[in-house]
Design a protein around this motif. Structure first.
Motif, PDB file in Angstrom:
ATOM      1  N   PRO A   1       2.303   0.562  -7.049  1.00 34.79           N
ATOM      2  CA  PRO A   1       0.950   0.069  -7.376  1.00 34.79           C
ATOM      3  C   PRO A   1       0.060   0.343  -6.570  1.00 34.79           C
ATOM      4  O   PRO A   1      -1.255   0.413  -7.020  1.00 34.79           O
ATOM      5  CB  PRO A   1       1.332  -1.400  -7.459  1.00 34.79           C
ATOM      6  N   ASN A   2       0.219   0.563  -5.099  1.00 34.49           N
ATOM      7  CA  ASN A   2      -0.886   0.829  -4.224  1.00 34.49           C
ATOM      8  C   ASN A   2      -0.896   2.356  -3.918  1.00 34.49           C
ATOM      9  O   ASN A   2      -1.583   2.651  -2.793  1.00 34.49           O
ATOM     10  CB  ASN A   2      -0.689   0.048  -2.832  1.00 34.49           C
ATOM     11  N   GLU A   3      -0.348   3.131  -4.475  1.00 31.10           N
ATOM     12  CA  GLU A   3      -0.240   4.840  -4.324  1.00 31.10           C
ATOM     13  C   GLU A   3      -0.469   5.649  -5.353  1.00 31.10           C
ATOM     14  O   GLU A   3       0.236   5.954  -6.210  1.00 31.10           O
ATOM     15  CB  GLU A   3       1.205   4.841  -3.940  1.00 31.10           C
ATOM     16  N   PRO A   4      -1.902   5.659  -5.642  1.00 28.05           N
ATOM     17  CA  PRO A   4      -2.264   6.234  -6.888  1.00 28.05           C
ATOM     18  C   PRO A   4      -2.104   7.690  -6.842  1.00 28.05           C
ATOM     19  O   PRO A   4      -1.942   8.415  -7.992  1.00 28.05           O
ATOM     20  CB  PRO A   4      -3.890   6.307  -6.768  1.00 28.05           C
ATOM     21  N   ARG A   5      -1.426   8.201  -5.721  1.00 29.67           N
ATOM     22  CA  ARG A   5      -1.331   9.920  -5.801  1.00 29.67           C
ATOM     23  C   ARG A   5       0.071  10.094  -6.502  1.00 29.67           C
ATOM     24  O   ARG A   5       0.604  11.050  -6.650  1.00 29.67           O
ATOM     25  CB  ARG A   5      -1.331  10.389  -4.508  1.00 29.67           C
ATOM     26  N   ARG A   6       0.930   8.847  -6.562  1.00 28.48           N
ATOM     27  CA  ARG A   6       2.500   9.148  -7.015  1.00 28.48           C
ATOM     28  C   ARG A   6       2.503   9.203  -8.501  1.00 28.48           C
ATOM     29  O   ARG A   6       1.825   8.575  -9.205  1.00 28.48           O
ATOM     30  CB  ARG A   6       3.252   8.056  -6.339  1.00 28.48           C
TER      31      ARG A   6
END
Length: 161
Positions: A156-161
């Motif tokens: 949820p806190n890693e928009p690049r994934r």
């Protein structure tokens, strides 16, 4: 696939004498949906790289959803600096304004980009574009789109994934 694009498609990206657009950065919203993900894939491959020079290596930026930009400047101002905006801000590749104009047609950012690239009716892309458009329009659940949503929940806190 029926044409949804306004004619001509309006960009403010720098353009050379061969008609190619020069892209330095690409922006989409955080936690992109399957349609934006497919746009990003298309932009990294042919034929998009011929029309949008620089997309193969352009860094990605993730903005909030909606019409605004992080710094309050217009999409046109960002485009003039080489930013290609996908799926938000009423940019050329934001399908949301088109849904208001064509409420009975299924569309997505990916179908708009595919039309601009002239590949919307290509039998290689057409089935996937149709599924993405149906899913993005809320008309069809999609296993592939569900997988993207599950990845967002996992990171949820890693928009690049």
């Amino acid at each position: 696939m029926n044409t949804l694009l306004p004619s001509p498609l309006t960009f403010h990206l720098p353009r050379d004498e061969q008609g190619r657009y020069w892209v330095k950065r690409i922006a989409t919203h955080c936690r992109p949906h399957i349609d934006e993900c497919f746009c990003l894939w298309l932009l990294r491959h042919e034929p998009a790289r011929k029309l949008f020079v620089g997309t193969a290596s352009a860094p990605l930026e993730f903005w909030g959803s909606g019409r605004g930009t992080p710094d309050g400047r217009t999409i046109a101002e960002h485009e003039r600096e080489g930013m290609l905006v996908i799926g938000l801000g009423s940019s050329a590749f934001d399908e949301h304004p088109l849904r208001g104009l064509h409420p009975h047609r299924h569309t997505s950012a990916a179908s708009v980009l595919a039309q601009a690239l002239g590949i919307a009716d290509d039998p290689v892309y057409q089935p996937l574009l149709e599924e993405i458009a149906l899913h993005d329009s809320g008309k069809l659940p999609s296993d592939l789109a569900t997988m993207v949503k599950l990845l967002h929940e996992e990171f949820p806190n890693e928009p690049r994934r």
